[in-house]
Each structure stands twice: as structure tokens, then as C-alpha cells.
Design a protein around this motif. Structure first.
Motif, PDB file in Angstrom:
ATOM      1  N   GLY A  39       0.795  -1.234   0.000  1.00  0.00           N
ATOM      2  CA  GLY A  39       0.000   0.000   0.000  1.00  0.00           C
ATOM      3  C   GLY A  39       0.822   1.276   0.000  1.00  0.00           C
ATOM      4  N   CYS A  40       2.142   1.192  -0.228  1.00  0.00           N
ATOM      5  CA  CYS A  40       2.932   2.439  -0.219  1.00  0.00           C
ATOM      6  C   CYS A  40       3.249   2.930  -1.639  1.00  0.00           C
ATOM      7  N   LEU A  41       2.757   2.219  -2.654  1.00  0.00           N
ATOM      8  CA  LEU A  41       2.961   2.687  -4.029  1.00  0.00           C
ATOM      9  C   LEU A  41       1.667   2.504  -4.820  1.00  0.00           C
ATOM     10  N   ARG A  42       1.180   3.643  -5.371  1.00  0.00           N
ATOM     11  CA  ARG A  42      -0.053   3.585  -6.170  1.00  0.00           C
ATOM     12  C   ARG A  42       0.191   4.241  -7.509  1.00  0.00           C
ATOM     13  N   PHE A  43      -0.636   3.866  -8.492  1.00  0.00           N
ATOM     14  CA  PHE A  43      -0.587   4.527  -9.787  1.00  0.00           C
ATOM     15  C   PHE A  43      -1.931   5.203 -10.012  1.00  0.00           C
ATOM     16  N   SER A  44      -1.876   6.466 -10.406  1.00  0.00           N
ATOM     17  CA  SER A  44      -3.121   7.206 -10.525  1.00  0.00           C
ATOM     18  C   SER A  44      -3.212   7.903 -11.874  1.00  0.00           C
ATOM     19  N   ALA A  45      -4.393   7.835 -12.467  1.00  0.00           N
ATOM     20  CA  ALA A  45      -4.622   8.544 -13.730  1.00  0.00           C
ATOM     21  C   ALA A  45      -5.161   9.951 -13.471  1.00  0.00           C
ATOM     22  N   GLN A  46      -5.121  10.368 -12.217  1.00  0.00           N
ATOM     23  CA  GLN A  46      -5.617  11.704 -11.831  1.00  0.00           C
ATOM     24  C   GLN A  46      -4.449  12.567 -11.364  1.00  0.00           C
ATOM     25  N   PRO A  47      -3.692  13.158 -12.286  1.00  0.00           N
ATOM     26  CA  PRO A  47      -2.526  13.939 -11.874  1.00  0.00           C
ATOM     27  C   PRO A  47      -2.871  15.054 -10.878  1.00  0.00           C
ATOM     28  N   ALA A  48      -4.041  15.670 -11.055  1.00  0.00           N
ATOM     29  CA  ALA A  48      -4.395  16.794 -10.179  1.00  0.00           C
ATOM     30  C   ALA A  48      -4.501  16.329  -8.724  1.00  0.00           C
ATOM     31  N   GLU A  49      -5.165  15.224  -8.549  1.00  0.00           N
ATOM     32  CA  GLU A  49      -5.350  14.680  -7.203  1.00  0.00           C
ATOM     33  C   GLU A  49      -4.003  14.257  -6.596  1.00  0.00           C
ATOM     34  N   ALA A  50      -3.190  13.617  -7.446  1.00  0.00           N
ATOM     35  CA  ALA A  50      -1.876  13.154  -6.971  1.00  0.00           C
ATOM     36  C   ALA A  50      -1.036  14.336  -6.503  1.00  0.00           C
ATOM     37  N   VAL A  51      -1.113  15.433  -7.244  1.00  0.00           N
ATOM     38  CA  VAL A  51      -0.348  16.630  -6.894  1.00  0.00           C
ATOM     39  C   VAL A  51      -0.859  17.230  -5.578  1.00  0.00           C
ATOM     40  N   ARG A  52      -2.172  17.293  -5.425  1.00  0.00           N
ATOM     41  CA  ARG A  52      -2.767  17.920  -4.232  1.00  0.00           C
ATOM     42  C   ARG A  52      -2.368  17.185  -2.961  1.00  0.00           C
ATOM     43  N   GLU A  53      -2.307  15.855  -3.040  1.00  0.00           N
ATOM     44  CA  GLU A  53      -2.043  15.051  -1.839  1.00  0.00           C
ATOM     45  C   GLU A  53      -0.610  15.126  -1.347  1.00  0.00           C
ATOM     46  N   ALA A  54       0.331  15.466  -2.247  1.00  0.00           N
ATOM     47  CA  ALA A  54       1.750  15.265  -1.913  1.00  0.00           C
ATOM     48  C   ALA A  54       2.368  16.424  -1.162  1.00  0.00           C
ATOM     49  N   ARG A  55       3.405  16.114  -0.380  1.00  0.00           N
ATOM     50  CA  ARG A  55       4.233  17.168   0.215  1.00  0.00           C
ATOM     51  C   ARG A  55       5.364  17.512  -0.761  1.00  0.00           C
TER      52      ARG A  55
END
Ligand code: UGA
Length: 456
Positions: A62-78
Motif C-alpha cells: 500500500g505504499c505505491l499507487r498509480f493514478s490517472a488523476q494527476p491533479a489529485e496526486a499533486v494535491r495530496e503530496a508534500r
């Protein structure tokens, strides 16, 4: 740390996988939805040793995911690692449009402060432009961005080991806070405390890598300067090889003794078909353009590039000289990837060699352990074989184009029996000339004396 990696090519997948492996929460994203679908289905779009097991293990944990939603991925990250492609434009300059798009995405989507890390190879001053783009397009007041350059020095085929046991980690930063965060991200690698997936244990003898802190401009320059130097070194070895052929010396003997001088070093002195792949050729071109724009004379780079372009012409001329007429000849090709241990055929010498041989009317059978699927799409007229021996069947000449280790230990007597004419052209100096002569071949390599058994 919560990290997003934008761009799921070689660099992005290795970076994302390895950051997850050392304990971070990573989301990898890409605007190629088909690629993300493949990754989500547990398949890797590239062949890179050890990466599949890392992706599988970290995915399960559960520590590596692949996402087709770049916007969401960007929002979540530090922290966001930019790993998108910077392919060459017709001018030789790097195409930075993908970086520009990611900058806008980060600027418009971020609701919290971000550390934006440039991992893609980019020309110097890209960090400055990135910073400006983030400020200009930012939509949420109070959201701050720190920009860092953290070039990768990954070699395809050994990229996982290179990431986890690097000989240096270079970070170009503007402030202490960005440096602190990057130290935190790379902490386990700096301490060399993790269970290494390459060796399947902790690597107690692995040296702690130096953490080199520079300005953003310097970090960007370090990457281009390093790759260009490697390219120059290869071209130098190739120039020596040409001289050896003309003067009756052996390039292997010459470069081996040269490399024993620690100031020179033994690596990247292998003469042959020159440098290919998606990095060295494009980086040297981009560096030439950068120097031109800056008004600096860097003709040394231009010469190295010119020498490299000539390698394929030279090898084909050798083939022509040995074969006499190419038209209607059956030619076997061993190796398609730009180097061993990868399936990457971008700027691979084999592609250009096959294109030209086909244009001259040759019929081709080819074999590569990993790169046949990708090559099949380019050359429908080529017959791809199940093993190296079938590539040699009925051939008038066999060309070694990639230095796959398995080609070294083929049953050369069997190969000879399968061929119409025992003619071997070794573009990688993979074989021992005397042994191959003893097996009954006419043998031509690079910068070493040709050998052939007496004609009976
Ligand atoms: C290269 C650099 O080695 C990495 O440090 C860098 O991170 C990477 O580019 C990048 O910019 O991302 P890579 O493209 O994987 O890595 O390939 P190399 O191992 O450098 O080989 C490049 C080419 O040079 C290959 O075609 C290889 O066959 C050729 N080569 C290499 C020689 O002809 N002779 C040599 O002695 C060594």
C-alpha cells in the motif's frame, strides 16, 4: 513522506518504486491513461531488472499507487518529483513543454506548500523558469513552492541499484528548508539502512553516498556536464579505435592500459558502435545548443557528436567491404536494444543499421532477448527469431550490434554450420578474435586486427 511522481517513464518508475521501497508513501501519475491502466494491472511498460518485484511488493504493502488523476496526486503530496520526458526538438534543444504543463498543473492544483523537485534532465535555468511559472499560475494565495534540482544518474539496466546505492546525490536548492526535506527523503539511502531488493538483504559494505548541495543552476549543469563527458570519453575511445585499425594496434590493449591510470579510469572506454539510447545523444545535443546560446565555444562537444554519428556509417562500410554486395543478401542481426539489459531501442544503433540494410535490399533475421516486441512495430519486413541461432540461419553475414552477455557464449560451431557464409561483424568487440577464427569465421571487429581462417 507523501510523494507524487509525475511521469511514469524509466526515471519516474524507478524513482517512484525506490522511494516507496525506502519507506515513503508514493503516488505515480502520468497523463497517458493507457500506461496507468497497464501499471494498475500489475504490468510494467518497460523492462528494468528488479523493478517488477519492487512495484509488486510496494503495491501490495500500500505504499505505491498509480493514478490517472494527476491533479489529485499533486494535491495530496508534500513533495512532487517531476520525471516527465524532455525529448529533443529538431533544433537539438530539449523540448520543455511537458515540464511547463506540469508546472501549471502544480500551480493551479496545490492547496498546501510543495517541494517541487526537478528530476528530468533539463538545461540550466529551467529551475528559474519553473519557479516563475509556479508563481505566475498559482491560484491559491499563501501556497508556497520550493524548487529543487535533483538530477538522476541512473543507467538503464542497473537503475534500481544506481538509485539505492548512488555514488553521489546532487541537490540544487535555494534554501535550507528544501535541503532539509531532501535529506529527509533520501535519509535511508544516505545511511544505507534498508533491505536492498537487488541483494535481498541490507548491504553493510555499501558506502554512504556524498550528499552534494549546490545551487539549482549548478545541479542542472552537473547532469549535462556528466553525460557529455561520458559521451566524449566514448568518442575518444572510438577515435583511438580508428587509429588502431590504421596503424595495426589493438584498441582493447590500448584502452585497458589507459584505464589503469586512476585519472582516466577504465569505464566508458569501450570502442564500438558509439553511444545510443535516449540520454547521451540528446543530452550532448542539448548541451551544444546551450553552449551556443550562451556564446561559449564548445566545439569539443560537436566533434564528439560528429564522431559518434560516423560510427554506423563506418560499420556499414565494413559490412559492405566484407560482403561486397548487400542487395539480396541474408543478414542476421544479434541485438536490437541500445545496450544490454534493457528493451529500450530509442536511438539504438541497430535501428539505423537495419533501416539502411533494408534500404539496400538485404533480407534480415534478428534476435534480441528483450527488445524484439518494440522493434517489430518499426520493421514489419524483418523476421524476428526465437533464438540467436535462428537469426544466423542461411545468413551471408552475422552482425553483433548489442553487447548482450549471452552472445559471448553461443555455440559458435553450431552458428557456423547454420550460416551460408561464416562472416561475423562484431560491432561491440564482444568476442575473442583468435577463438572465433579457430571456429572457422572471417571476423571483423572495431579497432582490432581482422582475422580469418585461410581460404581453401
Ligand atoms: C546514461 C548515463 O550513463 C547515466 O549516468 C545517466 O543517468 C543516463 O544516461 C540519463 O541521462 O538518464 P544510459 O543511457 O542508461 O545512461 O546508458 P549508458 O550506460 O550511459 O550507455 C550509453 C551508450 O553508450 C550505450 O549505447 C552504450 O552501448 C554506449 N557505450 C557505453 C559505449 O559505446 N562504450 C562504453 O564504453 C560505454
Amino acid at each position: 513522506m507523501k510523494i507524487s511522481v509525475v511521469g511514469c517513464g524509466y526515471v519516474g518508475l524507478v524513482t517512484g518504486g525506490c522511494l516507496a521501497e525506502i519507506g515513503h508513501q508514493v503516488v505515480c501519475t502520468d497523463n497517458d491513461a493507457a500506461k496507468i491502466e497497464t501499471l494498475q494491472a500489475g504490468k510494467l511498460p518497460i523492462y528494468e531488472p528488479h523493478l517488477d518485484s519492487i512495484v509488486e511488493k510496494c503495491g501490495r504493502a500500500g505504499c505505491l499507487r498509480f493514478s490517472a488523476q494527476p491533479a489529485e496526486a499533486v494535491r495530496e503530496a508534500r513533495a512532487i518529483f517531476i520525471c516527465v520526458g524532455t525529448p529533443p526538438l529538431d533544433t537539438g534543444d530539449a523540448d520543455l513543454s511537458a515540464i511547463d504543463n506540469v508546472a501549471r498543473l502544480i500551480a493551479t492544483e496545490s492547496r498546501t506548500p510543495k517541494l517541487v523537485v526537478e528530476k528530468s534532465t533539463v538545461p540550466v535555468h529551467t529551475g528559474q523558469q519553473l519557479k516563475r511559472a509556479l508563481a505566475v499560475y498559482g491560484r491559491h494565495p499563501g501556497v508556497t513552492f520550493q524548487v529543487a534540482s535533483n538530477p538522476e544518474f541512473l543507467r538503464e539496466g542497473t537503475a534500481v541499484g544506481d538509485f539505492l546505492h548512488p555514488d553521489r546525490i546532487v541537490v540544487g536548492v535555494d534554501d535550507r528548508e528544501a535541503e532539509k526535506q531532501l535529506r529527509e527523503i533520501y535519509g535511508p539511502i544516505l545511511d544505507q539502512k534498508f533491505n536492498c531488493p537487488v541483494h535481498e538483504r541490507t548491504c553493510p559494505s555499501a558506502a554512504a553516498p556524498p550528499f552534494v548541495v549546490t545551487t539549482v543552476n549548478s545541479a542542472e549543469l552537473i547532469k549535462h556536464a556528466s553525460n557529455s563527458f561520458l559521451a566524449i570519453k566514448i568518442s575518444y575511445a572510438n577515435a583511438i579505435a580508428d587509429l588502431c585499425e590504421k596503424l595495426g594496434a589493438n584498441v582493447e590493449e590500448v584502452t585497458r592500459a589507459m584505464g589503469m591510470d586512476p585519472r582516466i579510469g577504465p569505464q566508458f572506454l569501450r570502442a564500438g558502435l558509439g553511444f545510443g539510447g535516449f540520454c547521451l545523444p540528446k543530452d550532448i545535443q542539448a548541451f551544444i545548443r546551450l553552449a551556443e546560446r550562451a556564446g561559449a565555444d564548445f566545439s569539443l562537444l560537436k566533434e564528439a557528436e560528429k564522431l559518434n554519428r560516423g560510427r554506423i556509417d563506418y560499420f556499414l562500410e565494413k559490412t559492405r567491404r566484407a560482403l561486397w554486395v548487400i542487395k539480396d543478401k541474408q543478414i542476421g542481426i544479434l541485438g536490437l536494444a541500445f545496450k544490454a539489459n534493457t528493451d529500450d531501442i530509442r536511438f539504438a544503433p541497430a535501428i539505423e543499421i537495419i533501416r539502411r540494410l533494408l534500404a539496400e535490399g538485404a533480407r534480415i533475421r534478428a534476435y534480441d532477448p528483450e527488445a524484439m516486441e518494440k522493434t517489430r512495430q518499426i520493421f514489419p519486413a524483418v523476421q524476428f527469431t526465437e533464438n540467436p541461432y535462428e537469426a544466423a540461419r542461411d545468413a551471408d553475414a552475422l552482425l553483433i550490434v548489442t553487447e548482450w552477455e549471452q552472445f559471448r557464449s553461443l555455440d559458435w560451431n553450431r552458428v557456423r554450420e547454420l550460416m551460408d557464409r561464416p562472416l561475423l561483424l562484431d560491432g561491440r568487440n564482444l568476442l575473442d578474435p583468435e577463438a572465433i577464427k579457430a571456429a572457422g569465421f572471417e571476423y571483423h571487429s572495431v579497432g582490432r586486427p581482422d582475422t580469418s581462417p585461410p581460404l581453401t
